[in-house]
Design a protein around this motif. Structure first.
Motif, PDB file in Angstrom:
ATOM      1  N   ALA A 191      51.705  70.738  78.298  1.00  0.00           N
ATOM      2  CA  ALA A 191      50.275  70.527  78.049  1.00  0.00           C
ATOM      3  C   ALA A 191      49.976  70.624  76.559  1.00  0.00           C
ATOM      4  O   ALA A 191      49.212  69.823  76.019  1.00  0.00           O
ATOM      5  CB  ALA A 191      49.455  71.553  78.817  1.00  0.00           C
ATOM      6  N   ALA A 192      50.589  71.605  75.890  1.00  0.00           N
ATOM      7  CA  ALA A 192      50.355  71.768  74.453  1.00  0.00           C
ATOM      8  C   ALA A 192      50.859  70.542  73.699  1.00  0.00           C
ATOM      9  O   ALA A 192      50.206  70.058  72.771  1.00  0.00           O
ATOM     10  CB  ALA A 192      51.061  73.017  73.945  1.00  0.00           C
ATOM     11  N   HIS A 193      52.002  70.023  74.128  1.00  0.00           N
ATOM     12  CA  HIS A 193      52.566  68.833  73.480  1.00  0.00           C
ATOM     13  C   HIS A 193      51.617  67.656  73.639  1.00  0.00           C
ATOM     14  O   HIS A 193      51.375  66.896  72.695  1.00  0.00           O
ATOM     15  CB  HIS A 193      53.927  68.515  74.099  1.00  0.00           C
ATOM     16  N   SER A 194      51.054  67.522  74.840  1.00  0.00           N
ATOM     17  CA  SER A 194      50.116  66.430  75.095  1.00  0.00           C
ATOM     18  C   SER A 194      48.866  66.594  74.246  1.00  0.00           C
ATOM     19  O   SER A 194      48.333  65.629  73.704  1.00  0.00           O
ATOM     20  CB  SER A 194      49.754  66.409  76.577  1.00  0.00           C
ATOM     21  N   SER A 195      48.392  67.845  74.117  1.00  0.00           N
ATOM     22  CA  SER A 195      47.184  68.094  73.337  1.00  0.00           C
ATOM     23  C   SER A 195      47.420  67.809  71.853  1.00  0.00           C
ATOM     24  O   SER A 195      46.548  67.285  71.170  1.00  0.00           O
ATOM     25  CB  SER A 195      46.752  69.538  73.545  1.00  0.00           C
ATOM     26  N   ASN A 196      48.614  68.145  71.368  1.00  0.00           N
ATOM     27  CA  ASN A 196      48.907  67.943  69.944  1.00  0.00           C
ATOM     28  C   ASN A 196      49.204  66.489  69.608  1.00  0.00           C
ATOM     29  O   ASN A 196      48.845  66.013  68.539  1.00  0.00           O
ATOM     30  CB  ASN A 196      50.112  68.793  69.524  1.00  0.00           C
ATOM     31  N   ASN A 197      49.908  65.784  70.516  1.00  0.00           N
ATOM     32  CA  ASN A 197      50.376  64.435  70.198  1.00  0.00           C
ATOM     33  C   ASN A 197      49.503  63.331  70.766  1.00  0.00           C
ATOM     34  O   ASN A 197      49.658  62.183  70.383  1.00  0.00           O
ATOM     35  CB  ASN A 197      51.798  64.238  70.734  1.00  0.00           C
ATOM     36  N   GLY A 198      48.633  63.678  71.715  1.00  0.00           N
ATOM     37  CA  GLY A 198      47.889  62.634  72.420  1.00  0.00           C
ATOM     38  C   GLY A 198      48.678  62.210  73.639  1.00  0.00           C
ATOM     39  O   GLY A 198      49.910  62.323  73.648  1.00  0.00           O
ATOM     40  N   PRO A 199      48.003  61.738  74.702  1.00  0.00           N
ATOM     41  CA  PRO A 199      48.669  61.512  75.988  1.00  0.00           C
ATOM     42  C   PRO A 199      49.806  60.486  75.943  1.00  0.00           C
ATOM     43  O   PRO A 199      50.863  60.723  76.519  1.00  0.00           O
ATOM     44  CB  PRO A 199      47.533  61.044  76.895  1.00  0.00           C
ATOM     45  N   GLY A 200      49.604  59.358  75.259  1.00  0.00           N
ATOM     46  CA  GLY A 200      50.635  58.316  75.258  1.00  0.00           C
ATOM     47  C   GLY A 200      51.853  58.710  74.445  1.00  0.00           C
ATOM     48  O   GLY A 200      52.985  58.645  74.927  1.00  0.00           O
ATOM     49  N   ASP A 201      51.609  59.147  73.217  1.00  0.00           N
ATOM     50  CA  ASP A 201      52.724  59.494  72.335  1.00  0.00           C
ATOM     51  C   ASP A 201      53.504  60.682  72.868  1.00  0.00           C
ATOM     52  O   ASP A 201      54.716  60.778  72.673  1.00  0.00           O
ATOM     53  CB  ASP A 201      52.199  59.817  70.929  1.00  0.00           C
ATOM     54  N   SER A 202      52.798  61.603  73.546  1.00  0.00           N
ATOM     55  CA  SER A 202      53.478  62.779  74.075  1.00  0.00           C
ATOM     56  C   SER A 202      54.509  62.371  75.119  1.00  0.00           C
ATOM     57  O   SER A 202      55.661  62.805  75.072  1.00  0.00           O
ATOM     58  CB  SER A 202      52.454  63.728  74.684  1.00  0.00           C
ATOM     59  N   ILE A 203      54.104  61.496  76.057  1.00  0.00           N
ATOM     60  CA  ILE A 203      55.028  61.036  77.097  1.00  0.00           C
ATOM     61  C   ILE A 203      56.222  60.337  76.447  1.00  0.00           C
ATOM     62  O   ILE A 203      57.379  60.594  76.778  1.00  0.00           O
ATOM     63  CB  ILE A 203      54.319  60.048  78.052  1.00  0.00           C
ATOM     64  N   ARG A 204      55.918  59.481  75.485  1.00  0.00           N
ATOM     65  CA  ARG A 204      56.982  58.713  74.848  1.00  0.00           C
ATOM     66  C   ARG A 204      57.988  59.638  74.169  1.00  0.00           C
ATOM     67  O   ARG A 204      59.196  59.518  74.366  1.00  0.00           O
ATOM     68  CB  ARG A 204      56.369  57.758  73.827  1.00  0.00           C
ATOM     69  N   SER A 205      57.472  60.611  73.399  1.00  0.00           N
ATOM     70  CA  SER A 205      58.423  61.416  72.629  1.00  0.00           C
ATOM     71  C   SER A 205      59.125  62.435  73.522  1.00  0.00           C
ATOM     72  O   SER A 205      60.285  62.763  73.285  1.00  0.00           O
ATOM     73  CB  SER A 205      57.729  62.075  71.441  1.00  0.00           C
ATOM     74  N   LEU A 206      58.459  62.915  74.570  1.00  0.00           N
ATOM     75  CA  LEU A 206      59.156  63.849  75.472  1.00  0.00           C
ATOM     76  C   LEU A 206      60.251  63.121  76.240  1.00  0.00           C
ATOM     77  O   LEU A 206      61.342  63.653  76.439  1.00  0.00           O
ATOM     78  CB  LEU A 206      58.169  64.498  76.448  1.00  0.00           C
ATOM     79  N   CYS A 207      59.961  61.890  76.685  1.00  0.00           N
ATOM     80  CA  CYS A 207      60.978  61.114  77.398  1.00  0.00           C
ATOM     81  C   CYS A 207      62.182  60.889  76.492  1.00  0.00           C
ATOM     82  O   CYS A 207      63.327  61.054  76.910  1.00  0.00           O
ATOM     83  CB  CYS A 207      60.416  59.772  77.856  1.00  0.00           C
ATOM     84  N   ALA A 208      61.904  60.523  75.244  1.00  0.00           N
ATOM     85  CA  ALA A 208      63.002  60.320  74.303  1.00  0.00           C
ATOM     86  C   ALA A 208      63.751  61.633  74.106  1.00  0.00           C
ATOM     87  O   ALA A 208      64.982  61.655  74.029  1.00  0.00           O
ATOM     88  CB  ALA A 208      62.464  59.808  72.979  1.00  0.00           C
ATOM     89  N   GLY A 209      63.002  62.736  74.068  1.00  0.00           N
ATOM     90  CA  GLY A 209      63.613  64.040  73.833  1.00  0.00           C
ATOM     91  C   GLY A 209      64.547  64.473  74.946  1.00  0.00           C
ATOM     92  O   GLY A 209      65.565  65.117  74.688  1.00  0.00           O
ATOM     93  N   VAL A 210      64.225  64.140  76.198  1.00  0.00           N
ATOM     94  CA  VAL A 210      65.110  64.552  77.291  1.00  0.00           C
ATOM     95  C   VAL A 210      66.200  63.510  77.542  1.00  0.00           C
ATOM     96  O   VAL A 210      66.974  63.644  78.485  1.00  0.00           O
ATOM     97  CB  VAL A 210      64.343  64.844  78.603  1.00  0.00           C
ATOM     98  N   GLY A 211      66.265  62.470  76.712  1.00  0.00           N
ATOM     99  CA  GLY A 211      67.398  61.551  76.777  1.00  0.00           C
ATOM    100  C   GLY A 211      67.145  60.300  77.585  1.00  0.00           C
ATOM    101  O   GLY A 211      68.084  59.632  77.991  1.00  0.00           O
ATOM    102  N   CYS A 212      65.884  59.976  77.877  1.00  0.00           N
ATOM    103  CA  CYS A 212      65.641  58.717  78.588  1.00  0.00           C
ATOM    104  C   CYS A 212      64.482  58.002  77.917  1.00  0.00           C
ATOM    105  O   CYS A 212      63.391  57.898  78.478  1.00  0.00           O
ATOM    106  CB  CYS A 212      65.378  58.948  80.063  1.00  0.00           C
ATOM    107  N   ALA A 213      64.736  57.539  76.702  1.00  0.00           N
ATOM    108  CA  ALA A 213      63.689  56.913  75.900  1.00  0.00           C
ATOM    109  C   ALA A 213      63.144  55.677  76.596  1.00  0.00           C
ATOM    110  O   ALA A 213      63.884  54.941  77.246  1.00  0.00           O
ATOM    111  CB  ALA A 213      64.248  56.542  74.542  1.00  0.00           C
ATOM    112  N   ILE A 214      61.838  55.473  76.459  1.00  0.00           N
ATOM    113  CA  ILE A 214      61.220  54.260  76.994  1.00  0.00           C
ATOM    114  C   ILE A 214      61.424  53.156  75.963  1.00  0.00           C
ATOM    115  O   ILE A 214      61.052  53.318  74.800  1.00  0.00           O
ATOM    116  CB  ILE A 214      59.726  54.511  77.257  1.00  0.00           C
ATOM    117  N   PRO A 215      62.066  52.029  76.369  1.00  0.00           N
ATOM    118  CA  PRO A 215      62.378  50.987  75.389  1.00  0.00           C
ATOM    119  C   PRO A 215      61.109  50.469  74.723  1.00  0.00           C
ATOM    120  O   PRO A 215      60.116  50.203  75.405  1.00  0.00           O
ATOM    121  CB  PRO A 215      63.057  49.892  76.210  1.00  0.00           C
ATOM    122  N   SER A 216      61.145  50.355  73.389  1.00  0.00           N
ATOM    123  CA  SER A 216      59.925  49.961  72.688  1.00  0.00           C
ATOM    124  C   SER A 216      59.719  48.460  72.823  1.00  0.00           C
ATOM    125  O   SER A 216      60.672  47.691  72.934  1.00  0.00           O
ATOM    126  CB  SER A 216      60.005  50.366  71.222  1.00  0.00           C
TER     127      SER A 216
END
Ligand SMILES: [Zn+2]
Ligand SMILES: [Zn+2]
Ligand SMILES: [Zn+2]
Length: 657
Positions: free
Chosen positions: A554-579
């Motif tokens: 939740a804190a990550h979403s609040s700091n990064n904004g909803p879209g960017d948070s999902i994108r960067s967390l997905c990339a962080g756990v090793g399953c990046a969303i193709p740009s």
């Protein structure tokens, strides 16, 4: 035992009578039992009357059917169930296409003459959560293709089978919604998609949420370093010292149990520290405390006698008997971590009036960890609210309200409290803008404003013209414009009333209180973070194992904004969303919408609209109340009239006369 004697004999005595001597035997009428086999649902309904006595009666009743055990549902094998291939499934498009192409070719090579069609070979399917590994087979000849992974894999450096990225990114998404794994299963099953087992979902979420916690901690540290850079560029002498605002949130209300149970009903808390350096008010520290052991379901014990989980296994990190509302300790812990890990020193804390975070900062200074003594500021919104309540309860002010009955006076005082607090806030905001936050000038100006406000409420606007920043003292003045007070509102002029009014205005505008709120900062941002937090940690579901991970998400979403948070967390756990893909574009849209609406909410247009809306609602309510009062009066006078007519009857309305 007596010794054996000669002539001693055992056995029945001759004159013993048989038990049924002289009695006639009577055979009961034989009723043939009737048997029946029902479905398991019906058997359950019939066999379970609401009380034990009724069941006893039922068994005794002669017409009672004897129920045979219900037959189990015909047991079809899972393979057979799947045979019709009548369900939905998430498959990777490219990989599925590759599988079909390859299978067509090798089918032709193996059996050139066969014109059977290929279908999924479900018998050899290997399911991995949401993802699957499958091959194809021919309906006519014995051809089967090789199995393919119909999903993308997580890029890990760990040895062994690579997990499906689908399962990992599912957990990222879930952590930013109120849904848990059970909710996800329900959604999947209702779309006729085979759902992963609860156990496998839980296992993945344990892994992924631990990663999210690490990712967010790193993200918050990066933000701290950025703040130091910002302060350096701004030319601050000590860029490491920053202002913060703190607030705590609990899974259950902290005090609801008082009076009924001796302990606090809250078992989990998230204490958040937000920076007060930029307008973004980013979350820079989270302290999560959890009393519930996810493995054993009990609260964590003190001596760990009943609690033998290792730290990685369960989410509990606070002994049961520890006070969960101990904001002092959580704030101190958060500030100490900020100091040790990020080198951030707190020089000012904004909190609720009843919070002890200010003392926590002080204690760090006393221990010699901070070089400068931190200042404690009050959050303006909470302060205004508590002042409003204290004015509302003021008995002496109640007496001087200009109306007749006590009920009217109470209502008017209620409105007066709203108006007085609004007035103070408006004066402060104007002064803040006018002197650009210069504390000395503000205090000076507002000390005159106190007198002006007191006279203003007593109907004399002479001082307003000189000293007030919001009442120009003309025919259209603050009181006549007020939503809460009637345009003729006026407190009678006397020196006692003047003192009363001055006392209540000083609660907000006295120099001491102004010193505490000189930053004019409110905890709006921390409160909006608390709403984001509620999205990940809803009241009706208690997440025990991954409580901390969800808070960090939740804190990550609040700091990064909803879209960017999902994108960067997905990339962080090793399953990046193709740009560049459609998913990426949707996420960008979410982010853009979020930013636009945030900008709009900060605009003056939005703020004025909100004030207008509130005033409208207030007027509507007033009107409604008056209508009710009018109708009551009508009924009253009707009944009064009836009472006069029917004086002789047994219904006595005389109490209305
Ligand atoms: Zn074939
Ligand atoms: Zn445990
Ligand atoms: Zn005035």
């Amino acid at each position: 035992m007596p010794k054996f004697q000669k002539g001693h004999s055992y056995g029945f005595k001759a004159q013993n009578l048989p038990h049924n001597k002289g009695k006639k035997s009577r055979q009961e009428a034989y009723i043939p039992a009737t048997y029946k086999r029902l479905s398991s649902e019906m058997t359950d309904l019939v066999n379970n009357p609401p009380s034990a006595s009724e069941r006893e009666e039922m068994v005794q009743r002669p017409g009672n059917y004897h129920l045979l055990r219900p037959r189990g549902d015909a047991c079809k094998s899972e393979v057979e169930n799947h045979q019709d291939q009548n369900f939905e499934q998430l498959l990777h498009l490219g990989k599925t296409g590759a599988l079909w192409n390859q299978a067509f070719r090798s089918h032709q090579e193996q059996n050139p003459g066969c014109n059977g069609s290929l279908t999924w070979n479900l018998a050899t399917e290997e399911r991995r959560g949401l993802a699957t590994r499958m091959g194809l087979k021919c309906g006519v000849c014995p051809f089967t293709s090789k199995r393919h992974n119909l999903f993308t894999e997580v890029e890990t450096s760990a040895p062994g089978r690579k997990p499906a990225s689908l399962n990992y990114s599912l957990q990222v998404g879930l952590s930013q919604t109120p849904l848990g794994n059970d909710g996800m299963r329900k959604i999947l099953l209702s779309t006729n998609t085979p759902a992963p087992s609860r156990k496998s979902l839980q296992k993945t979420s344990n892994k992924v949420l631990a990663k999210i916690e690490t990712l967010n901690t790193a993200d918050m540290s990066r933000r701290c370093r950025q703040l130091v850079d910002v302060n350096t560029i701004r030319g601050q002498e000590s860029p490491q010292s920053i202002d913060v605002q703190c607030d705590g949130m609990y899974n259950n209300p902290l005090y609801s149990g008082v009076g009924e149970t001796p302990f606090q009903p809250a078992t989990q808390t998230v204490y958040s520290v937000a920076e007060n350096v930029t307008a973004k008010h980013q979350i820079i520290k989270l302290i999560t405390k959890n009393k519930i052991c996810s493995k054993h379901g009990h609260l964590r014990d003190a001596a760990s006698a009943n609690h033998s989980c290792s730290p990685g296994e369960c989410g509990a990190n606070l002994p049961m008997q520890h006070t969960i509302g101990d904001e002092f300790t959580w704030a101190r812990e958060g500030m100490a971590e900020l100091l040790c890990e990020d080198g951030i020193e707190v020089k000012g804390v904004t909190t609720d009036p009843d919070s002890s975070a200010g003392r926590a900062a002080d204690s760090l200074f006393k221990d010699g960890l901070y070089k400068v003594k931190p200042v404690h500021y009050l959050d303006t919104r909470h302060l205004s609210e508590s002042i409003r309540k204290s004015i509302k309860r003021d008995e002496k002010l109640l007496q001087v309200m200009p109306c007749r009955t006590k009920a009217e006076k109470t209502k008017l005082l209620h409105n007066f409290a709203l108006d007085a607090v609004d007035r103070c806030t408006a004066e402060i905001n104007q002064a803040y803008d006018m002197y650009a936050g210069d504390g000395h000038k503000m205090k000076n100006k507002l000390s005159y404003a106190v007198d002006a406000i007191v006279q203003c409420y007593m109907g004399d606007h002479a001082l307003c013209r000189k000293h007030s920043l919001v009442c120009n003292g003309g025919i259209v003045n603050w009181v006549s414009k007020s939503t809460y007070l009637g345009s003729t509102f006026e407190i009678p002029h006397s020196s006692e009333n003047e003192d009363l009014l001055r006392a209540c205005i000083s609660k907000r505008l006295s120099p001491a209180v102004l010193d505490k709120t000189i930053k004019n900062s409110n905890s709006q941002k921390v409160e909006s973070f608390n709403r984001t937090l509620r999205r990940s940690l809803p009241r009706n579901v208690t997440f025990t194992r991954n409580f901390a991970g969800r808070a960090h998400s939740a804190a990550h979403s609040s700091n990064n904004g909803p879209g960017d948070s999902i994108r960067s967390l997905c990339a962080g756990v090793g399953c990046a969303i193709p740009s560049g893909g459609s998913v990426d574009k949707s996420l960008q849209d979410i982010q853009k919408n979020h930013e636009t609406s945030k900008k709009y909410q900060k605009s003056t247009l939005y703020k004025t609209k909100r004030v207008v809306k509130r005033k409208k609602l207030y007027k509507l309510y007033e009107k409604h109340q008056e209508e009710i009062k009018y109708q009551k009066n009508m009924m009253l006078s009707e009944s009064r009239a009836r009472g006069k007519m029917k004086r002789h009857s047994e219904h006595n309305y005389s109490k209305y006369d």
